[in-house]
Design a protein around this motif. Structure first.
Motif, PDB file in Angstrom:
ATOM      1  N   GLY A   1      -2.675  -8.115 -10.284  1.00 40.44           N
ATOM      2  CA  GLY A   1      -4.053  -7.657 -10.423  1.00 40.44           C
ATOM      3  C   GLY A   1      -5.009  -8.573  -9.708  1.00 40.44           C
ATOM      4  N   PRO A   2      -6.251  -8.444  -9.932  1.00 43.54           N
ATOM      5  CA  PRO A   2      -6.866  -7.510 -10.870  1.00 43.54           C
ATOM      6  C   PRO A   2      -7.002  -6.101 -10.279  1.00 43.54           C
ATOM      7  CG  PRO A   2      -8.556  -8.890  -9.906  1.00 43.54           C
ATOM      8  CD  PRO A   2      -7.241  -9.365  -9.362  1.00 43.54           C
ATOM      9  N   TRP A   3      -6.982  -5.140 -11.160  1.00 40.53           N
ATOM     10  CA  TRP A   3      -7.091  -3.735 -10.801  1.00 40.53           C
ATOM     11  C   TRP A   3      -8.323  -3.140 -11.464  1.00 40.53           C
ATOM     12  CZ3 TRP A   3      -3.598  -1.782  -7.390  1.00 40.53           C
ATOM     13  CH2 TRP A   3      -2.415  -2.495  -7.209  1.00 40.53           C
ATOM     14  N   ARG A   4      -8.729  -1.988 -10.978  1.00 40.55           N
ATOM     15  CA  ARG A   4      -9.804  -1.256 -11.655  1.00 40.55           C
ATOM     16  C   ARG A   4      -9.499   0.235 -11.578  1.00 40.55           C
ATOM     17  NH1 ARG A   4     -14.168   0.432  -9.925  1.00 40.55           N
ATOM     18  NH2 ARG A   4     -14.605   0.960  -7.806  1.00 40.55           N
ATOM     19  N   VAL A   5      -9.994   0.967 -12.558  1.00 38.74           N
ATOM     20  CA  VAL A   5      -9.776   2.413 -12.640  1.00 38.74           C
ATOM     21  C   VAL A   5     -11.089   3.098 -12.290  1.00 38.74           C
ATOM     22  CG1 VAL A   5      -9.193   4.320 -14.182  1.00 38.74           C
ATOM     23  CG2 VAL A   5      -8.003   2.130 -14.395  1.00 38.74           C
TER      24      VAL A   5
ATOM     25  N   GLY B   1      -8.226  13.253 -11.438  1.00 37.82           N
ATOM     26  CA  GLY B   1      -8.177  12.439 -12.657  1.00 37.82           C
ATOM     27  C   GLY B   1      -8.749  11.060 -12.426  1.00 37.82           C
ATOM     28  N   PHE B   2      -7.898  10.043 -12.568  1.00 36.91           N
ATOM     29  CA  PHE B   2      -8.345   8.665 -12.406  1.00 36.91           C
ATOM     30  C   PHE B   2      -7.436   7.947 -11.414  1.00 36.91           C
ATOM     31  CE2 PHE B   2      -9.812  10.060 -16.499  1.00 36.91           C
ATOM     32  CZ  PHE B   2     -11.127   9.606 -16.524  1.00 36.91           C
ATOM     33  N   GLY B   3      -8.058   7.153 -10.578  1.00 39.06           N
ATOM     34  CA  GLY B   3      -7.295   6.415  -9.579  1.00 39.06           C
ATOM     35  C   GLY B   3      -7.266   4.932  -9.897  1.00 39.06           C
ATOM     36  N   LEU B   4      -6.185   4.302  -9.537  1.00 31.91           N
ATOM     37  CA  LEU B   4      -6.015   2.865  -9.720  1.00 31.91           C
ATOM     38  C   LEU B   4      -6.283   2.197  -8.374  1.00 31.91           C
ATOM     39  CD1 LEU B   4      -5.100   0.646 -11.724  1.00 31.91           C
ATOM     40  CD2 LEU B   4      -2.789   0.969 -10.816  1.00 31.91           C
ATOM     41  N   PHE B   5      -7.247   1.277  -8.360  1.00 29.47           N
ATOM     42  CA  PHE B   5      -7.659   0.604  -7.124  1.00 29.47           C
ATOM     43  C   PHE B   5      -7.607  -0.911  -7.293  1.00 29.47           C
ATOM     44  CE2 PHE B   5      -9.730   4.690  -7.027  1.00 29.47           C
ATOM     45  CZ  PHE B   5      -9.660   5.078  -5.700  1.00 29.47           C
TER      46      PHE B   5
ATOM     47  N   GLY C   1     -12.350  -4.468  -5.049  1.00 28.29           N
ATOM     48  CA  GLY C   1     -12.939  -4.396  -3.714  1.00 28.29           C
ATOM     49  C   GLY C   1     -12.633  -3.097  -2.981  1.00 28.29           C
ATOM     50  N   GLU C   2     -11.732  -2.295  -3.518  1.00 24.20           N
ATOM     51  CA  GLU C   2     -11.404  -1.005  -2.917  1.00 24.20           C
ATOM     52  C   GLU C   2     -11.964   0.106  -3.795  1.00 24.20           C
ATOM     53  OE1 GLU C   2      -7.183  -0.792  -2.435  1.00 24.20           O
ATOM     54  OE2 GLU C   2      -7.141  -2.423  -0.979  1.00 24.20           O
ATOM     55  N   SER C   3     -12.381   1.194  -3.173  1.00 25.87           N
ATOM     56  CA  SER C   3     -12.882   2.349  -3.921  1.00 25.87           C
ATOM     57  C   SER C   3     -12.857   3.570  -3.018  1.00 25.87           C
ATOM     58  CB  SER C   3     -14.311   2.095  -4.421  1.00 25.87           C
ATOM     59  OG  SER C   3     -15.214   2.089  -3.342  1.00 25.87           O
ATOM     60  N   LEU C   4     -13.011   4.742  -3.621  1.00 22.36           N
ATOM     61  CA  LEU C   4     -13.100   5.979  -2.836  1.00 22.36           C
ATOM     62  C   LEU C   4     -14.314   5.938  -1.922  1.00 22.36           C
ATOM     63  CD1 LEU C   4     -12.190   8.846  -5.335  1.00 22.36           C
ATOM     64  CD2 LEU C   4     -10.890   8.080  -3.359  1.00 22.36           C
ATOM     65  N   ASP C   5     -15.418   5.398  -2.434  1.00 22.01           N
ATOM     66  CA  ASP C   5     -16.656   5.337  -1.648  1.00 22.01           C
ATOM     67  C   ASP C   5     -16.478   4.523  -0.372  1.00 22.01           C
ATOM     68  OD1 ASP C   5     -17.918   6.857  -3.561  1.00 22.01           O
ATOM     69  OD2 ASP C   5     -18.772   5.118  -4.600  1.00 22.01           O
ATOM     70  N   ARG C   6     -15.581   3.560  -0.396  1.00 20.75           N
ATOM     71  CA  ARG C   6     -15.346   2.712   0.773  1.00 20.75           C
ATOM     72  C   ARG C   6     -14.214   3.240   1.641  1.00 20.75           C
ATOM     73  NH1 ARG C   6     -14.705  -3.240  -0.468  1.00 20.75           N
ATOM     74  NH2 ARG C   6     -15.063  -3.338   1.759  1.00 20.75           N
TER      75      ARG C   6
ATOM     76  N   PHE D   1     -10.974   3.989   0.657  1.00 25.01           N
ATOM     77  CA  PHE D   1      -9.620   3.604   0.269  1.00 25.01           C
ATOM     78  C   PHE D   1      -8.975   4.687  -0.585  1.00 25.01           C
ATOM     79  CE2 PHE D   1     -11.619  -0.461   1.140  1.00 25.01           C
ATOM     80  CZ  PHE D   1     -10.638  -1.135   1.845  1.00 25.01           C
ATOM     81  N   ALA D   2      -7.694   4.848  -0.410  1.00 27.24           N
ATOM     82  CA  ALA D   2      -6.938   5.760  -1.264  1.00 27.24           C
ATOM     83  C   ALA D   2      -6.466   4.982  -2.481  1.00 27.24           C
ATOM     84  CB  ALA D   2      -5.741   6.309  -0.496  1.00 27.24           C
ATOM     85  N   PRO D   3      -6.396   5.632  -3.638  1.00 28.70           N
ATOM     86  CA  PRO D   3      -5.901   4.931  -4.822  1.00 28.70           C
ATOM     87  C   PRO D   3      -4.415   4.595  -4.679  1.00 28.70           C
ATOM     88  CG  PRO D   3      -6.291   7.241  -5.309  1.00 28.70           C
ATOM     89  CD  PRO D   3      -6.780   7.009  -3.923  1.00 28.70           C
ATOM     90  N   VAL D   4      -4.011   3.514  -5.313  1.00 28.35           N
ATOM     91  CA  VAL D   4      -2.604   3.130  -5.327  1.00 28.35           C
ATOM     92  C   VAL D   4      -1.820   4.116  -6.173  1.00 28.35           C
ATOM     93  CG1 VAL D   4      -0.997   1.295  -5.979  1.00 28.35           C
ATOM     94  CG2 VAL D   4      -3.189   0.722  -4.957  1.00 28.35           C
ATOM     95  N   ALA D   5      -2.447   4.610  -7.229  1.00 25.61           N
ATOM     96  CA  ALA D   5      -1.825   5.601  -8.114  1.00 25.61           C
ATOM     97  C   ALA D   5      -2.935   6.488  -8.669  1.00 25.61           C
ATOM     98  CB  ALA D   5      -1.074   4.921  -9.242  1.00 25.61           C
ATOM     99  N   VAL D   6      -2.562   7.717  -9.011  1.00 24.76           N
ATOM    100  CA  VAL D   6      -3.514   8.658  -9.614  1.00 24.76           C
ATOM    101  C   VAL D   6      -2.916   9.167 -10.902  1.00 24.76           C
ATOM    102  CG1 VAL D   6      -4.761  10.836  -9.316  1.00 24.76           C
ATOM    103  CG2 VAL D   6      -4.385   9.340  -7.347  1.00 24.76           C
ATOM    104  N   PHE D   7      -3.758   9.200 -11.966  1.00 16.96           N
ATOM    105  CA  PHE D   7      -3.325   9.651 -13.278  1.00 16.96           C
ATOM    106  C   PHE D   7      -4.210  10.804 -13.725  1.00 16.96           C
ATOM    107  CE2 PHE D   7      -2.515   5.137 -12.786  1.00 16.96           C
ATOM    108  CZ  PHE D   7      -1.171   5.074 -13.050  1.00 16.96           C
TER     109      PHE D   7
END
Length: 73
Positions: A41-45, A52-56, A59-64, A66-72
């Motif tokens: 980590g650290p990670w953020r949702v 649903g929700f993405g795991l980033f 410093g990474e986000s959809l707005d920037r 980046f694709a999420p590492v995982a999606v739930f």
């Protein structure tokens, strides 16, 4: 007075390791903890629209872009 320069060291230093040693070293597996650095980590949702929700990573986000590492869901 004359100066005499005798160089015992070549101008280009060769690798101190033998080719055989380097090839055997390259055959070894990574230590068991090497993969942990990638998932540390650290990670953020963050909400991901429709999915649903993405795991980033921090410093990474959809707005920037980046694709999420995982999606739930």
């Amino acid at each position: 007075m004359q100066s005499c320069i005798h160089s015992t060291t070549p101008s280009v230093h060769p690798n101190v390791f033998t080719t055989r040693f380097l090839s055997r070293l390259a055959e070894r597996d990574e230590p068991p903890t090497a993969g942990e650095a990638d998932v540390a980590g650290p990670w953020r949702v963050e909400p991901v629209p429709v999915e649903g929700f993405g795991l980033f990573r921090i410093g990474e986000s959809l707005d920037r872009g980046f694709a999420p590492v995982a999606v739930f869901p």
